[in-house]
Design an enzyme around this catalytic site. Structure first.
Site, PDB file in Angstrom:
ATOM      1  CB  ALA A   1       1.994   6.022   6.439  1.00 15.25           C
TER       2      ALA A   1
ATOM      3  CG  ASN B   1      -1.925   1.093   1.046  1.00 15.98           C
ATOM      4  OD1 ASN B   1      -1.914   2.115   0.446  1.00 15.98           O
ATOM      5  ND2 ASN B   1      -2.929   1.223   2.100  1.00 15.98           N
ATOM      6  CG  ASP B   2       1.463   3.213   3.716  1.00 17.16           C
ATOM      7  OD1 ASP B   2       0.393   3.900   3.077  1.00 17.16           O
ATOM      8  OD2 ASP B   2       1.713   2.888   4.892  1.00 17.16           O
ATOM      9  CB  VAL B   3       5.943   0.640  -0.968  1.00 14.33           C
ATOM     10  CG1 VAL B   3       6.385   0.474   0.559  1.00 14.33           C
ATOM     11  CG2 VAL B   3       5.180  -0.522  -1.487  1.00 14.33           C
ATOM     12  CB  THR B   4       1.911   1.700  -4.601  1.00  9.65           C
ATOM     13  OG1 THR B   4       0.944   1.575  -3.696  1.00  9.65           O
ATOM     14  CG2 THR B   4       2.540   0.299  -4.654  1.00  9.65           C
TER      15      THR B   4
END
Lengths: 103, 467
Positions: B436, B395-398
């Site tokens: 996050a 999720n956050d890494v995209t």
């Protein structure tokens, strides 16, 4: 004046940090998990201290307090040594290259 | 009994074998050989220790028995553990190294003669400092790893536990440790030694509880590093080269991994340690966004159709894939795609998962060849030329916000340029924000199709629809 042996050990220590620094940077990121498990296994070489402690008991009293701590530390370190190396081996066995059967 | 010089040479040999073990990990081809070097180094160190003591009384049989008990336990765990549980296993192992260091330090303190360190109540000053540092760091490693283990295992909530005055208390205890070591050297009092160990246990707990679930890659690496420094501390006490070399290697290895992980999240090491990240997310902004923006959602059939008509697909796995154990289903899906001559690659963000390299191991377990798996820097330019990005459990890494919104908590974090693909398939159970605590803009892009389902279930359904 003689140099204190401590200084030699400190030199070994600091040079090893440098070796570690360069060697670990060259580890491929896809193997970072095996890196952690193998470093875990090798740091269990602390078992040498545990063995010395365990064998230090006098013949009449092989289970004095300090030996008992040694025996427990042997178990803990042995779990790590066997567990760490074997699980690393298990992971590394799984890393395979593409087979050539593709057209 | 062999001479001290003789055994020192062999300890050096085992230290070198350990260096070669790490060196082997520079490529998967040499890694297995490297592991054998490591095992050889360990065997040499243990045998030399037995020979140098030369005490073959009854206690030796107990030593061997305990060694085998521990070994059997370790082997059992190593064969039984599922690959998805690797992070907690490593955390658990770290705690054992830490505790072993504490126990060896205690044994040396109680019986210094056995280690040639002086006598009870009159231990050599340098040795006393070294063993108390070893004991303190070992104790912090132990209790910290236990907390990390509980969080990773889900026994303890992964959300940060914070209270007011926390940092001040930690600082105070940290200073306390140094003060205690100082007094220990002055008085040689056993009571101070015990208090030192207890306070260090406490510090380990306090240090890890404020750190949130997704900062775990940093925490594990950090504890890895600590376990090395603890071993080195004991190595100085025992004047043992193998331990000093190993401690330094492991210590720097863990430190480098922590650095890589922090960099991959664009966070400073200090801010991770201080913790509390993701605890108070801006709930308001999250809500109104969710209410307003339209989201396109689809089912397995749509996803299968899109992928069948693609010529290249990039898979982006994350922690959610590990939780859902979807890696095998994913592999099946990829096999089907490849049969249709679709090019499939995997893109892995450095902090995907709960420990460094976590995703790589899971994919390897599912028989994905490692040369189809790419790191962020190597694949990020390919998204623009690819048809479909299949995001599963990440999720956050995209999140493109990291590139566009300077106010975002993850601004500046390197992310995968998933949105540049012609279409994005995003497998997720709901629209809830990632760790996050921020909304992912990707959900609302025109070219994104959300697949709301459990990762494994959805992947299996797609496989059926690919036929």
């Amino acid at each position: 004046m003689e140099i204190d042996p401590f200084i030699f050990r400190l030199s070994i220590f600091i040079l090893s940090i440098f070796i570690g620094y360069y060697v670990v940077w060259s580890v491929t990121p896809s193997l970072h998990t095996p890196l952690m498990s193998v470093t875990n296994a090798i740091s269990s070489v602390i078992i040498v201290g545990a063995i010395i402690a365990a064998l230090a008991g006098t013949p009449g009293d092989i289970f004095d307090v300090s030996s008992i701590f040694g025996y427990i530390a042997i178990i803990l370190a042995a779990i790590n040594i066997f567990g760490g190396f074997l699980v690393t081996q298990r992971m590394l066995q799984m890393y395979k290259k593409k087979k050539d059967k593709k057209k | 009994m062999i001479s001290a010089n003789f055994s020192a040479v062999f300890y050096l040999v085992s230290g070198i074998l350990f260096i070669l073990a790490l060196r082997g990990l520079s490529s998967p081809d040499t890694s297995r050989q490297g592991n054998y070097f490591g095992i050889a180094g360990m065997i040499i160190a243990i045998i030399v220790t037995f020979l140098s003591i030369g005490n073959f009384s009854t206690s030796l049989s107990y030593v061997i028995i305990f060694l085998l008990i521990g070994g059997a336990l370790g082997a059992f765990i190593a064969f039984k553990i599922p690959m998805t549980a690797m992070p907690e296993l490593v955390a658990g192992f770290h705690s054992l190294v830490g505790l072993a260091a504490v126990f060896v330090a205690i044994a040396a303190f109680l019986n210094p003669e056995a280690f040639n360190l002086g006598f009870v109540g009159d231990i050599k000053l340098a040795s006393l400092i070294e063993m108390s540092i070893g004991a303190a760091v070992g104790a912090i490693t132990f209790s910290g790893s236990i907390i990390a283990f509980l969080k990773l295992r889900g026994i303890m909530s992964g959300s940060p536990i914070t209270f007011s005055g926390q940092h001040f208390l930690n600082l105070l205890l940290g200073i306390g440790i140094f003060a205690l070591i100082f007094y220990l050297c002055k008085t040689q009092s056993a009571n101070i030694f015990w208090i030192l160990v207890l306070i260090s246990f406490l510090v380990g707990i306090l240090l890890i509880i404020p750190i949130g679930g997704a900062d775990m890659p940093v925490v594990i690496s950090m504890l890895n590093s600590y376990s090395g420094w603890a071993a080195a501390g004991i190595g100085f006490t025992l004047e043992n080269t193998a331990l000093i070399i190993t401690g330094a290697l492991v210590g720097s290895s863990g430190a480098i991994l922590s650095y890589i992980m922090c960099k991959a999240m664009n966070r400073s090491f200090v801010s991770v340690i201080l913790g509390g990240f993701g605890a108070d997310n801006s709930a308001e902004s999250k809500k109104d966004k969710q209410d307003q923006k339209p989201v396109k959602s689809g089912n397995a059939e749509d996803a299968a159709f899109l992928m069948k008509n693609a010529s290249s697909v990039i898979i982006v796995p994350g922690y959610g894939m590990a939780v859902a154990q979807a890696q095998h289903a994913l592999r099946e899906m990829v096999d089907k795609l490849k049969k249709n001559d679709i090019k499939v690659t995997y893109a892995i963000h450095p902090v995907a998962g709960r420990m460094p390299g976590h995703m790589n191991v899971l994919l390897a377990e599912a028989n994905v060849p490692y040369d189809e798996v790419f790191e962020l820097e190597d694949i990020n330019n390919d998204f623009a030329n690819s048809d479909v990005a299949f995001v599963i459990g990440a999720n956050d890494v995209t999140n493109p916000v990291a590139k566009t919104d300077p106010k975002s908590p993850i601004f500046g974090m390197p992310v995968l340029d998933v949105e540049k693909c012609k279409s994005v398939l995003f497998v997720k159970r709901s629209l809830s924000p990632g760790y996050a605590g921020i909304d992912n803009e990707l959900f609302y892009k025109d070219n994104t199709l959300m697949l709301f389902a459990d990762a494994k279930k959805m992947t299996e359904d797609i496989v059926k629809n690919l036929d």
